[in-house]
Design an enzyme around this catalytic site. Structure first.
Site, PDB file in Angstrom:
ATOM      1  N   TRP A 113       1.002  -1.178  -0.128  1.00  0.00           N
ATOM      2  CA  TRP A 113      -0.057  -0.053   0.016  1.00  0.00           C
ATOM      3  C   TRP A 113       1.006   1.226   0.158  1.00  0.00           C
ATOM      4  O   TRP A 113       0.666   2.156  -0.742  1.00  0.00           O
ATOM      5  CB  TRP A 113      -0.856  -0.092   1.295  1.00  0.00           C
ATOM      6  CG  TRP A 113      -1.953  -1.052   1.027  1.00  0.00           C
ATOM      7  CD1 TRP A 113      -2.085  -2.250   1.908  1.00  0.00           C
ATOM      8  CD2 TRP A 113      -2.798  -1.310   0.122  1.00  0.00           C
ATOM      9  NE1 TRP A 113      -3.159  -3.106   1.603  1.00  0.00           N
ATOM     10  CE2 TRP A 113      -3.636  -2.753   0.506  1.00  0.00           C
ATOM     11  CE3 TRP A 113      -3.484  -0.785  -0.872  1.00  0.00           C
ATOM     12  CZ2 TRP A 113      -4.636  -3.209  -0.383  1.00  0.00           C
ATOM     13  CZ3 TRP A 113      -4.192  -1.419  -1.706  1.00  0.00           C
ATOM     14  CH2 TRP A 113      -4.868  -2.500  -1.484  1.00  0.00           C
ATOM     15  N   ASP A 172      -1.459   6.742   6.348  1.00  0.00           N
ATOM     16  CA  ASP A 172      -2.534   5.890   6.016  1.00  0.00           C
ATOM     17  C   ASP A 172      -2.661   4.919   7.243  1.00  0.00           C
ATOM     18  O   ASP A 172      -1.949   4.226   7.459  1.00  0.00           O
ATOM     19  CB  ASP A 172      -1.948   4.993   4.802  1.00  0.00           C
ATOM     20  CG  ASP A 172      -3.089   3.877   4.202  1.00  0.00           C
ATOM     21  OD1 ASP A 172      -3.927   3.566   5.012  1.00  0.00           O
ATOM     22  OD2 ASP A 172      -2.831   3.308   3.299  1.00  0.00           O
ATOM     23  N   LYS A 204     -11.777  -1.948   7.241  1.00  0.00           N
ATOM     24  CA  LYS A 204     -11.124  -2.885   8.089  1.00  0.00           C
ATOM     25  C   LYS A 204     -11.429  -2.918   9.559  1.00  0.00           C
ATOM     26  O   LYS A 204     -11.466  -3.996  10.155  1.00  0.00           O
ATOM     27  CB  LYS A 204      -9.570  -2.587   8.026  1.00  0.00           C
ATOM     28  CG  LYS A 204      -8.816  -2.328   6.785  1.00  0.00           C
ATOM     29  CD  LYS A 204      -8.841  -3.523   5.991  1.00  0.00           C
ATOM     30  CE  LYS A 204      -8.526  -3.514   4.415  1.00  0.00           C
ATOM     31  NZ  LYS A 204      -7.504  -2.562   4.104  1.00  0.00           N
TER      32      LYS A 204
HETATM   33  C1  LIG Z   1      -6.704  -2.170   2.466  1.00  0.00           C
HETATM   34  C2  LIG Z   1      -5.894  -1.282   2.531  1.00  0.00           C
HETATM   35  C3  LIG Z   1      -6.035  -0.086   1.600  1.00  0.00           C
HETATM   36  C4  LIG Z   1      -6.580   0.064   0.432  1.00  0.00           C
HETATM   37  O1  LIG Z   1      -7.815   0.574   0.647  1.00  0.00           O
HETATM   38  P1  LIG Z   1      -8.991   0.708  -0.416  1.00  0.00           P
HETATM   39  O2  LIG Z   1     -10.263   1.358   0.396  1.00  0.00           O
HETATM   40  O3  LIG Z   1      -9.446  -0.650  -1.040  1.00  0.00           O
HETATM   41  O4  LIG Z   1      -8.454   1.578  -1.665  1.00  0.00           O
HETATM   42  C5  LIG Z   1      -4.815   1.105   1.619  1.00  0.00           C
HETATM   43  N1  LIG Z   1      -4.032   0.895   2.701  1.00  0.00           N
HETATM   44  C6  LIG Z   1      -4.024   0.016   3.587  1.00  0.00           C
HETATM   45  C7  LIG Z   1      -3.099   0.236   4.723  1.00  0.00           C
HETATM   46  C8  LIG Z   1      -4.879  -0.961   3.616  1.00  0.00           C
HETATM   47  O5  LIG Z   1      -4.897  -1.735   4.640  1.00  0.00           O
END
Ligand SMILES: *Cc1c(COP(=O)(O)O)cnc(C)c1O
Length: 356
Positions: free
Chosen positions: A99, A166, A190
């Site tokens: 990511w 993030d 998540k």
């Molecule tokens: C799942 C995840 C993403 C992607 O998220 P989307 O909403 O599918 O774009 C980005 N960063 C991390 C750390 C993730 O776990």
């Protein structure tokens, strides 16, 4: 048989969230209508949006001067929105996983992206510690929890330039000192809600410092000004997020949740350590995630991998297959996962050990 949900995302949600959202899908706030068929500008839904933003701030102890937004597009859209809004010429990124790599790739389109450190060569199995952040970069971007590799930056770092994170997979899992960041974002699927909504925590006075024209929908100021109602927000996921926030508050808030998460993770890491069949993939214990716990079979038992997966699945363990880039197993232990599920997995690991 009871199912134990270890999926990495979308993933387990509190039963409360599922039940309350299901009720509202049948009838929302005494309107005689379904949540799916009311205007997002109705006073009933505006109240949901307001309450969700306020509770989000309350639970995370967000200081004044910050706004909470609920947007579409997923965390992946934030990878581009961040440089659009914050990067003039130069940015810095810590590369701790797939990511993070996707995020820094977007920044390259906006100027000079400095990758300060990377653990890519060892399949991202640790968090790099020794690096220098260029003081003339516009911001430093980190991914606090690396969902695929099971590493986590568990402390809010002190840096000399604006910090952006993030936090898709560890938001609400531990207390965060929000004042150390200018922006935090993540997909909600998540630890908060079903997929479809992205949360953003943004420091208002950190915006407006780039020269470029920003497309309206990609400008954080658009969404601040309209209270996340510039366009139609993801109504059902926002409603579900509010239910999770209520559940969280009811459980005792972030500190209680953090304690429970550490307890769950410790139970599982201890078993991985003890069990002769398994070993953890993250080298430095300090870097181990309390949300995604990755482990593989020890060398001499490698051929049992498929058998263990089948055995565990037959016992109701769902979603423990590791990401294809790491292999082995991954148990995600998000807020809503009860300790009983972790204990059930440990029992299955013990049982499999005694059969082999
Ligand atoms: C799942 C995840 C993403 C992607 O998220 P989307 O909403 O599918 O774009 C980005 N960063 C991390 C750390 C993730 O776990």
């Amino acid at each position: 048989m009871k199912k134990h949900n270890f999926y990495a995302g979308p993933s387990i949600l509190p039963q409360f969230t599922i039940e309350e959202t299901a009720k509202a899908i049948h009838e929302f706030a005494n309107t005689g209508l379904s949540l799916m068929e009311v205007s997002h500008r109705s006073k009933e839904f505006v109240a949901v949006m307001d309450e969700a933003q306020n509770l989000f701030k309350e639970i995370l102890n967000i200081p004044s001067g910050y706004q909470v937004l609920f947007l579409g597009g997923g965390a992946s859209t934030q990878f581009a929105m961040v440089p659009y809004n914050f990067m003039n010429k130069k940015s810095a990124y810590l590369n701790t996983g797939a990511w993070a790599s996707k995020a820094l790739k977007e920044a390259k389109n906006f100027g000079e992206m400095v990758e300060v450190a990377s653990s890519k060569e060892s399949t991202f199995n640790f968090i790099p510690k020794d690096y220098e952040i260029p003081s003339d970069a516009d911001y430093f971007h980190i991914t606090t929890n690396n969902t695929i590799y099971g590493t986590e930056i568990k402390e809010d770092m002190n840096v000399n330039i604006p910090l952006i994170a993030d936090m898709s997979s560890d938001i609400f899992s531990r207390p965060v000192d929000i004042s150390k960041y200018v922006l935090i974002y993540g997909g909600a699927q998540k630890n908060l809600a079903p997929s479809g909504v992205t949360f953003v925590i943004v420091k208002e006075d950190a915006l407006g410092k780039v020269d470029r024209v920003i497309p309206t929908m990609l400008d954080y100021r658009t969404h601040i000004e309209k209270g996340s109602m510039f366009n139609t927000p993801p109504v059902v996921p926002v409603y579900a997020a509010l239910q999770t926030l209520k559940w969280l508050k009811n459980k005792g808030g972030i500190d209680v949740m953090h304690k429970m998460n550490v307890e769950k993770a410790t139970i599982l890491y201890d078993e991985i350590e003890r069990n002769k069949l398994f070993k953890g993939t993250v080298t430095n214990p300090d870097d181990r995630s309390i949300m995604n716990i990755c482990f593989v079979m020890n060398e001499e038992y490698k051929e049992l991998e498929k058998d263990f997966l089948e055995f565990a699945t037959s016992k109701g363990m769902i979603g423990i297959k590791g990401h294809r880039s790491v292999g082995g197993f991954r148990a995600s232990t998000y807020n809503a996962l009860p300790k009983e599920s972790v204990e059930a997995l440990v029992l299955v690991m013990k049982e499999f050990e005694s059969k082999n």
